[in-house]
Design an enzyme around this catalytic site. Sequence first.
Site, PDB file in Angstrom:
ATOM      1  CE1 TYR A 146      58.129   0.265  14.230  1.00 39.29           C
ATOM      2  CE2 TYR A 146      55.859   0.414  14.999  1.00 39.29           C
ATOM      3  CZ  TYR A 146      56.776   0.020  14.040  1.00 39.29           C
ATOM      4  OH  TYR A 146      56.347  -0.594  12.888  1.00 39.29           O
TER       5      TYR A 146
HETATM    6  N1  LIG Z   1      56.024  -7.474   9.350  1.00 42.17           N
HETATM    7  C1  LIG Z   1      54.895  -6.908   9.758  1.00 42.17           C
HETATM    8  O1  LIG Z   1      53.939  -7.612  10.124  1.00 42.17           O
HETATM    9  C2  LIG Z   1      54.813  -5.388   9.779  1.00 42.17           C
HETATM   10  C3  LIG Z   1      53.769  -4.780  10.485  1.00 42.17           C
HETATM   11  C4  LIG Z   1      53.703  -3.385  10.517  1.00 42.17           C
HETATM   12  C5  LIG Z   1      54.656  -2.626   9.840  1.00 42.17           C
HETATM   13  N2  LIG Z   1      55.642  -3.247   9.159  1.00 42.17           N
HETATM   14  C6  LIG Z   1      56.662  -2.429   8.484  1.00 42.17           C
HETATM   15  O2  LIG Z   1      56.956  -3.003   7.233  1.00 42.17           O
HETATM   16  C7  LIG Z   1      58.365  -2.911   6.967  1.00 42.17           C
HETATM   17  C8  LIG Z   1      58.952  -4.297   6.728  1.00 42.17           C
HETATM   18  O3  LIG Z   1      58.647  -5.139   7.822  1.00 42.17           O
HETATM   19  P1  LIG Z   1      59.556  -6.382   8.200  1.00 42.17           P
HETATM   20  O4  LIG Z   1      58.854  -7.061   9.306  1.00 42.17           O
HETATM   21  O5  LIG Z   1      59.949  -7.135   6.976  1.00 42.17           O
HETATM   22  O6  LIG Z   1      60.850  -5.591   8.752  1.00 42.17           O
HETATM   23  P2  LIG Z   1      62.034  -6.146   9.651  1.00 42.17           P
HETATM   24  O7  LIG Z   1      62.059  -7.617   9.743  1.00 42.17           O
HETATM   25  O8  LIG Z   1      61.948  -5.376  10.912  1.00 42.17           O
HETATM   26  O9  LIG Z   1      63.271  -5.754   8.780  1.00 42.17           O
HETATM   27  C9  LIG Z   1      63.610  -4.452   8.520  1.00 42.17           C
HETATM   28  C10 LIG Z   1      64.992  -4.339   7.920  1.00 42.17           C
HETATM   29  O10 LIG Z   1      65.521  -3.120   8.443  1.00 42.17           O
HETATM   30  C11 LIG Z   1      66.916  -3.277   8.596  1.00 42.17           C
HETATM   31  N3  LIG Z   1      67.411  -2.334   9.617  1.00 42.17           N
HETATM   32  C12 LIG Z   1      66.999  -2.192  10.899  1.00 42.17           C
HETATM   33  N4  LIG Z   1      67.731  -1.254  11.515  1.00 42.17           N
HETATM   34  C13 LIG Z   1      68.645  -0.809  10.610  1.00 42.17           C
HETATM   35  C14 LIG Z   1      69.693   0.148  10.644  1.00 42.17           C
HETATM   36  N5  LIG Z   1      69.978   0.852  11.741  1.00 42.17           N
HETATM   37  N6  LIG Z   1      70.420   0.372   9.529  1.00 42.17           N
HETATM   38  C15 LIG Z   1      70.159  -0.322   8.410  1.00 42.17           C
HETATM   39  N7  LIG Z   1      69.178  -1.253   8.296  1.00 42.17           N
HETATM   40  C16 LIG Z   1      68.438  -1.495   9.389  1.00 42.17           C
HETATM   41  C17 LIG Z   1      67.071  -4.707   9.057  1.00 42.17           C
HETATM   42  O11 LIG Z   1      68.371  -5.109   8.742  1.00 42.17           O
HETATM   43  P3  LIG Z   1      69.126  -6.226   9.626  1.00 42.17           P
HETATM   44  O12 LIG Z   1      68.155  -7.354   9.807  1.00 42.17           O
HETATM   45  O13 LIG Z   1      70.315  -6.592   8.819  1.00 42.17           O
HETATM   46  O14 LIG Z   1      69.445  -5.567  10.920  1.00 42.17           O
HETATM   47  C18 LIG Z   1      65.993  -5.437   8.273  1.00 42.17           C
HETATM   48  O15 LIG Z   1      66.528  -5.972   7.077  1.00 42.17           O
HETATM   49  C19 LIG Z   1      58.983  -2.211   8.174  1.00 42.17           C
HETATM   50  O16 LIG Z   1      59.155  -0.841   7.893  1.00 42.17           O
HETATM   51  C20 LIG Z   1      57.954  -2.408   9.274  1.00 42.17           C
HETATM   52  O17 LIG Z   1      57.972  -1.378  10.240  1.00 42.17           O
HETATM   53  C21 LIG Z   1      55.758  -4.610   9.134  1.00 42.17           C
END
Ligand SMILES: NC(=O)c1ccc[n+]([C@@H]2O[C@H](COP(=O)([O-])OP(=O)(O)OC[C@H]3O[C@@H](n4cnc5c(N)ncnc54)[C@H](OP(=O)(O)O)[C@@H]3O)[C@@H](O)[C@H]2O)c1
Length: 241
Positions: free
Chosen positions: A153
């Site tokens: 990752y």
């Molecule tokens: N949340 C945090 O605290 C945090 C911390 C560090 C970095 N980030 C970054 O910030 C961004 C948003 O975070 P988040 O926590 O809201 O993300 P998340 O909950 O992991 O959601 C990411 C989205 O990506 C979609 N996804 C995953 N695999 C996929 C695939 N193969 N094809 C199409 N869609 C796919 C998921 O769709 P489905 O659910 O429908 O599968 C989900 O809607 C991400 O890039 C994450 O790495 C977040």
Amino acid sequence: MATDKLQRPVVITGGARRIGLALARHFLARGQAVILSYRNSWPALEQLRQDGACCLEADFSSDSGILDFAARVAQRADGLRAIIHNASSWQAETPDVAPQETLKQMLQIHVHAPYLLNLQLGSLLCGYGQGASDIIHFTDYVVERGSDKHIAYAASKAALDNLTRSFARKYAPQVKVNAIAPSLILFNDDDDEEYRRRALDKSLMKIAPGEQEIILLIDYLLQSRYVTGRTHAVDGGRPLR
Ligand SMILES: NC(=O)c1ccc[n+]([C@@H]2O[C@H](COP(=O)([O-])OP(=O)(O)OC[C@H]3O[C@@H](n4cnc5c(N)ncnc54)[C@H](OP(=O)(O)O)[C@@H]3O)[C@@H](O)[C@H]2O)c1
């Protein structure tokens, strides 16, 4: 028909839940057209459609799934205001999955998808003037620190961070390309109390700030006509701990 096309929508990948959903709602509330991708049918989709979002089912697990999504976006948009690469999968190395498969999946979602979409859709961002369009990559704090449990990752997000510089060069001066590198923004529902306590203690600010911090930064980046090719940390001062 050209008249049915959306006027310069913002494209948000993974826009049906959590941070992507908050961004979609934010833009729609301002009258900004949105195209979002979703993989699973999350409950929020119904309201998003009612609010005018164009919601396209897409799975980026294969290059054909990515290219098919790009083609459907191009059919529906007369140009683009921004592409926000939010879709992500936080997979740890585990004994149940061959490491080469974990690496492949991480590169697929964090490198293949943004790389191919930026190349396929870049021309739709151009033609609107100096710095008038944006690409935003979501990376992660672990890019600078590495990770012992999420090695593939972290490596894939590091590659995405590098794409920020290359696409900033390629599409300047019309398109600004920036990365956002969050640490803790939102917990997952199944995070237990001990995990939450330890995670909160890792930053100086000691909170999980929620989606609003990301929205504020994206609003700033979209309004800027000068800031490009940079990675913007949203980490509560975590490197200083
Ligand atoms: N949340 C945090 O605290 C945090 C911390 C560090 C970095 N980030 C970054 O910030 C961004 C948003 O975070 P988040 O926590 O809201 O993300 P998340 O909950 O992991 O959601 C990411 C989205 O990506 C979609 N996804 C995953 N695999 C996929 C695939 N193969 N094809 C199409 N869609 C796919 C998921 O769709 P489905 O659910 O429908 O599968 C989900 O809607 C991400 O890039 C994450 O790495 C977040």
